[in-house]
Design an enzyme around this catalytic site. Structure first.
Site: not given
Length: 410
Positions: A78, A191, A193
Site C-alpha cells: 500500500r 485460564e 485473569d
C-alpha cells in the site's frame, strides 16, 4: 465446564471411574493420598491444568503473528502520499512511524515464541518424567502463568495495532483482523485473569519456591517474603554458560553504542528485577509492622505486579538469547541479533520512567534508547518481509482480501 455448569439428576459415577493419580477413595469411603499436606496436594492437582495456560498463550501468540503478517504485507504494497519532487507515492512501510508501529511488535513476537518453545519443551519434560522435581514443577507453573499473560496481552496489543495500521481496510471482515481480535480478546481472561496470573508469578518469586508456600496465610507470606530477598539466587532459563559469557561482555558506560551490547541489555533486565524484588520485600516488611498482612500486601500490590512483569521480561530475553546462540546460520544470527536489540530496547523504553527514576539510565542515555530503536527499525526495514516469512504461516491462513492487487489503492 469452564465458566459454566452441568447438572445431573439420578446419575451415579462409579468409584472406579475417579481420577486417582494423586488421591483415591476405598470401597468403604476412606480417602487416601500419597501427598500428605492438603495444600500441597491441592496445588499439585491444580498444576496438571498447566497445559491450558500453555495452549492459550501459544494460541494468542499465533494469532498475533497472523495479524502482524497481514499488516506488514499490506504495508509493503500500500502506498500513500507522494514524496516531495517525486510522483511516486511512498510505501507505508517506508515511513519510520509505520516501522515503529509494527517492527517492535514483530520483535516481541519472535521473543515470545522462543520463550514459548522453551516452555513447551519443559512442560513435556516434566509431565513425562517418572519422578518430576517439585521445585521445577512450581517454577514451571509460574513461568506458564507469566508467559500466558505476556502472550495474551501482546496479542491484544498487536492485533489492535495491526488493525489500525491497515486503516479502514483493516476493519472489513474480509480482511480477518477484526475476527482475530474477536476470537482472542477473551484470552486475557481464559485460564486465569492476567493480573491474577502475574501476581502468582510474583508470589513464586517472593517465596523462593518453598514447599508449602501456597498454603501460607497472608501473615506467614509477608513474614517469609520480608526475610527472603537478600538470599535469592537468580534462576536462569537459558544455559548458565551462555548468559555468563554474554554478561562478561557488557559495557557499563554512557556510550550510546553500549545499548546494543547484549551483556548490557541483560544486565539492565536483571538489575531491574533484582532491585524490584528486594525493594518490594522491604516494603512488605515495613508495612506489616504498621497494618494487617492483607493491608500490607494490598498497599504494595502495584509494586508486586511490576516486579513480576520485570521477571517475565527477563526470562523472555534469555530465551531469545538462547535461541540466537542455537542458530547456525550466520546471516540469520545477525538479523535475529538486531531483532533482539529491538525487543530489549522496546522493553527498556516502555519502562523508561522507572529506569530514570532509579538512576539506571541517565536522561541522555534514555534519549539514546529511542535513537537505538529508530536505528534498528531502519536497519530491519529491508528484512520486513523476511521476518514475517519467518513466522511460517501457511498462505491460506494469512491471506487477506485487501492484499489482492485489484484492491490496493494507488
Amino acid at each position: 465446564v469452564d465458566n459454566g455448569r452441568i447438572q445431573f439428576d439420578h446419575v451415579r459415577v462409579p468409584r472406579e471411574n475417579l481420577l486417582n493419580k494423586y488421591a483415591d477413595v476405598a470401597p468403604d469411603g476412606t480417602y487416601t493420598s500419597p501427598i500428605e499436606n492438603p495444600n500441597r496436594r491441592f496445588f499439585t492437582m491444580l498444576g496438571t491444568l498447566i497445559r491450558g495456560r500453555v495452549t492459550v498463550g501459544g494460541s494468542a501468540g499465533a494469532a498475533a503473528r497472523v495479524a502482524l503478517d497481514i499488516a506488514t504485507r499490506y504495508a509493503l504494497q500500500r502506498r500513500q502520499f507522494a514524496a516531495p519532487d517525486d510522483d511516486t507515492e511512498v510505501l507505508l512501510m517506508d515511513y519510520l512511524v509505520h516501522q515503529r508501529r509494527l517492527l517492535p511488535l514483530i520483535a516481541k513476537s519472535y521473543a515470545l515464541q522462543f520463550a514459548q518453545n522453551e516452555l513447551v519443551s519443559k512442560t513435556h519434560e516434566l509431565q513425562t518424567a517418572d519422578d518430576p522435581d517439585p521445585e521445577e514443577q512450581r517454577e514451571l507453573e509460574s513461568r506458564a502463568a507469566g508467559l500466558k499473560a505476556a502472550n495474551t496481552w501482546h496479542a491484544t496489543t498487536a492485533i489492535q495495532e495491526a488493525r489500525e495500521a491497515c486503516g479502514g481496510a483493516g476493519y472489513l471482515a474480509e480482511n480477518r483482523l477484526i475476527a482475530l481480535k474477536a476470537d482472542t480478546d477473551v484470552f486475557t481472561t481464559f485460564e486465569g485473569d492476567n493480573h491474577v496470573l502475574t501476581q502468582l508469578v510474583a508470589k513464586e518469586l517472593l517465596t523462593a519456591y518453598a514447599d508449602d508456600i501456597k498454603g501460607m496465610s497472608p501473615v506467614e507470606w509477608v513474614r517469609f517474603a520480608a526475610n527472603f530477598a537478600s538470599e535469592r539466587v537468580m534462576k536462569r532459563t537459558a544455559a548458565q554458560t551462555i548468559m555468563q559469557t554474554i554478561l562478561d561482555t557488557r559495557q557499563d558506560n554512557e556510550e550510546e553504542g553500549s545499548l546494543f551490547n547484549r551483556g548490557t541489555q541483560v544486565q539492565m533486565f536483571e538489575d531491574r528485577e533484582e532491585y524490584m524484588l528486594a525493594s518490594v520485600a522491604r516494603r512488605l516488611q515495613a508495612k506489616s509492622k504498621e497494618m494487617s498482612a492483607f493491608d500490607a500486601f494490598n498497599s504494595v500490590q502495584d509494586h508486586v505486579l511490576h516486579a513480576a512483569t520485570a521477571h517475565i521480561d527477563r526470562i523472555i530475553l534469555e530465551a531469545f538469547v538462547a535461541g540466537i546462540d542455537a542458530c547456525e546460520d550466520d546471516e540469520a544470527r545477525e538479523i535475529l541479533g538486531m531483532v533482539c536489540d529491538l525487543y530489549a530496547l522496546s522493553v527498556i523504553e516502555g519502562d523508561k520512567a522507572w529506569f530514570v527514576e532509579h538512576r539506571f539510565l541517565s536522561t541522555e542515555r534514555a534519549k539514546a534508547v529511542t535513537r537505538g530503536i529508530n536505528d534498528r527499525c531502519r536497519r530491519l526495514r529491508p528484512y520486513a518481509e523476511m521476518l514475517v516469512d519467518g513466522f511460517g504461516i501457511p498462505e491460506q491462513l494469512r491471506y487477506a482480501e485487501m492484499m489482492h492487487p485489484e484492491n490496493i489503492a494507488e
